[in-house]
Design an enzyme around this catalytic site. Structure first.
Site, PDB file in Angstrom:
ATOM      1  N   LYS A  41       4.054-115.157  43.688  1.00  0.00           N
ATOM      2  CA  LYS A  41       2.595-115.019  43.739  1.00  0.00           C
ATOM      3  C   LYS A  41       1.892-116.042  42.846  1.00  0.00           C
ATOM      4  O   LYS A  41       0.854-116.594  43.217  1.00  0.00           O
ATOM      5  CB  LYS A  41       2.201-113.593  43.328  1.00  0.00           C
ATOM      6  CG  LYS A  41       0.748-113.258  43.558  1.00  0.00           C
ATOM      7  CD  LYS A  41       0.474-111.777  43.390  1.00  0.00           C
ATOM      8  CE  LYS A  41       0.857-111.267  42.012  1.00  0.00           C
ATOM      9  NZ  LYS A  41       0.396-109.885  41.781  1.00  0.00           N
ATOM     10  N   ARG A 117      -4.899-101.328  42.422  1.00  0.00           N
ATOM     11  CA  ARG A 117      -3.533-100.800  42.377  1.00  0.00           C
ATOM     12  C   ARG A 117      -3.389 -99.491  43.144  1.00  0.00           C
ATOM     13  O   ARG A 117      -2.286 -98.967  43.280  1.00  0.00           O
ATOM     14  CB  ARG A 117      -3.088-100.609  40.929  1.00  0.00           C
ATOM     15  CG  ARG A 117      -2.980-101.916  40.162  1.00  0.00           C
ATOM     16  CD  ARG A 117      -2.519-101.697  38.745  1.00  0.00           C
ATOM     17  NE  ARG A 117      -2.451-102.937  37.986  1.00  0.00           N
ATOM     18  CZ  ARG A 117      -1.409-103.760  37.950  1.00  0.00           C
ATOM     19  NH1 ARG A 117      -0.321-103.454  38.650  1.00  0.00           N
ATOM     20  NH2 ARG A 117      -1.425-104.862  37.228  1.00  0.00           N
ATOM     21  N   ARG A 151      17.581-116.357  36.488  1.00  0.00           N
ATOM     22  CA  ARG A 151      16.577-116.857  35.544  1.00  0.00           C
ATOM     23  C   ARG A 151      17.038-116.630  34.108  1.00  0.00           C
ATOM     24  O   ARG A 151      17.553-115.564  33.771  1.00  0.00           O
ATOM     25  CB  ARG A 151      15.226-116.169  35.784  1.00  0.00           C
ATOM     26  CG  ARG A 151      14.109-116.735  34.924  1.00  0.00           C
ATOM     27  CD  ARG A 151      12.752-116.353  35.460  1.00  0.00           C
ATOM     28  NE  ARG A 151      12.475-114.923  35.320  1.00  0.00           N
ATOM     29  CZ  ARG A 151      11.327-114.359  35.684  1.00  0.00           C
ATOM     30  NH1 ARG A 151      10.365-115.098  36.234  1.00  0.00           N
ATOM     31  NH2 ARG A 151      11.144-113.063  35.524  1.00  0.00           N
ATOM     32  N   ARG A 184      16.895-111.779  30.607  1.00  0.00           N
ATOM     33  CA  ARG A 184      16.189-110.596  30.124  1.00  0.00           C
ATOM     34  C   ARG A 184      16.669-109.357  30.865  1.00  0.00           C
ATOM     35  O   ARG A 184      17.021-109.403  32.039  1.00  0.00           O
ATOM     36  CB  ARG A 184      14.680-110.762  30.335  1.00  0.00           C
ATOM     37  CG  ARG A 184      14.074-111.919  29.561  1.00  0.00           C
ATOM     38  CD  ARG A 184      12.568-111.939  29.682  1.00  0.00           C
ATOM     39  NE  ARG A 184      12.128-111.741  31.068  1.00  0.00           N
ATOM     40  CZ  ARG A 184      10.858-111.856  31.445  1.00  0.00           C
ATOM     41  NH1 ARG A 184       9.926-112.144  30.564  1.00  0.00           N
ATOM     42  NH2 ARG A 184      10.523-111.670  32.705  1.00  0.00           N
ATOM     43  N   ARG A 195      11.886-101.902  39.676  1.00  0.00           N
ATOM     44  CA  ARG A 195      10.502-102.365  39.655  1.00  0.00           C
ATOM     45  C   ARG A 195       9.958-102.549  41.065  1.00  0.00           C
ATOM     46  O   ARG A 195       8.805-102.228  41.349  1.00  0.00           O
ATOM     47  CB  ARG A 195      10.383-103.682  38.883  1.00  0.00           C
ATOM     48  CG  ARG A 195      10.645-103.569  37.405  1.00  0.00           C
ATOM     49  CD  ARG A 195       9.872-104.588  36.577  1.00  0.00           C
ATOM     50  NE  ARG A 195       9.847-105.930  37.106  1.00  0.00           N
ATOM     51  CZ  ARG A 195      10.788-106.851  36.898  1.00  0.00           C
ATOM     52  NH1 ARG A 195      11.867-106.544  36.197  1.00  0.00           N
ATOM     53  NH2 ARG A 195      10.659-108.064  37.395  1.00  0.00           N
TER      54      ARG A 195
END
Length: 241
Positions: A41, A117, A151, A184, A195
């Site tokens: 995004k 949201r 990542r 992470r 998530r």
């Protein structure tokens, strides 16, 4: 492309010969972008801003702006932030709508991110402003899981690397300091899947709301570089740009 043009012309009261002219029926470009975390995004938002001259802002920008300017809403929000509590939904809505109004006074071409949201927030936004398009990024969840598992970050500086697309010069080490890079916890597959499930549950009703109003457009794919030209062409055709 021709099919999209026919759709655009059906929405426009002007004759086809004038629909893409300077006298086009669309004089605003109020946009909302939706997409899952890790779905590209940010990359696509920056391209939309550059291509169409949009002012890009998020719910977080609204919160920070009100706190910085010490508005009445900002002072209320700061009390919650300073005490480590979530800002109540009603207060957040007031701040975002106020910020949207501030931006809209300056330009009628903007890109909103991170809000609404839920459907109640979407309805509150609709009462104040009419969106021209809702851009939804439809990215396969497993593609996002695969992206994020590669990542790595250097925590002290925030520098980010990707094992496949942007690897460090020395494996596992920051380019500038030589210090260790880490993956992470929230980039690990199980955390990412959690998530994404939460995002889907919260966002699906909002997307359905905008689909029912014929505002939302789905852009499906696995790579931002592939999605972008399709998105750009759709907007140009739809709004005669």
């Amino acid at each position: 492309k021709s099919q999209m043009m026919r759709h655009a012309l059906r929405r426009c009261p002007l004759p086809p010969s004038r629909a893409a002219s300077a006298l086009r029926c669309f004089s605003t470009l109020r946009c909302l972008i939706m997409g899952p975390p890790g779905g590209g995004k940010g990359t696509l938002s920056s391209r939309l801003v550059k291509e169409f001259g949009l002012s890009h802002f998020s719910s977080g920008d609204a919160l920070r702006g009100h706190i910085k300017d010490e508005t009445d809403l900002g002072k209320q929000a700061k009390d919650f932030v300073d005490s480590g509590k979530l800002v109540p939904d009603e207060l957040m809505v007031d701040m975002v709508l106020s910020h949207v109004g501030y931006v809209d006074e300056k330009t009628n071409k903007w890109l909103l991110d991170g809000f609404p949201r839920n459907v109640a927030q979407a309805q509150a936004l609709d009462q104040k402003f009419e969106l021209d398009i809702v851009i939804n990024l439809d990215i396969p969840h497993e593609e996002i899981v695969e992206r994020l598992r590669h990542r790595m970050v250097h925590l002290p500086s925030g520098r980010s690397y990707h094992a496949l697309w942007n690897p460090p010069k020395v494996e596992g080490k920051d380019d500038e300091t030589g210090e260790d890079l880490i993956v992470r916890d929230d980039d690990k597959p199980e955390s990412v899947r959690d998530r994404l499930q939460i995002y889907e549950a919260n966002t699906r009703p909002v997307l359905d709301y905008y689909l029912s109003k014929e505002k939302a457009v789905n852009f499906k794919g696995t790579e931002s570089d592939v999605i972008w030209p399709v998105m750009r062409e759709h907007i140009k055709v739809k709004f005669g740009l």
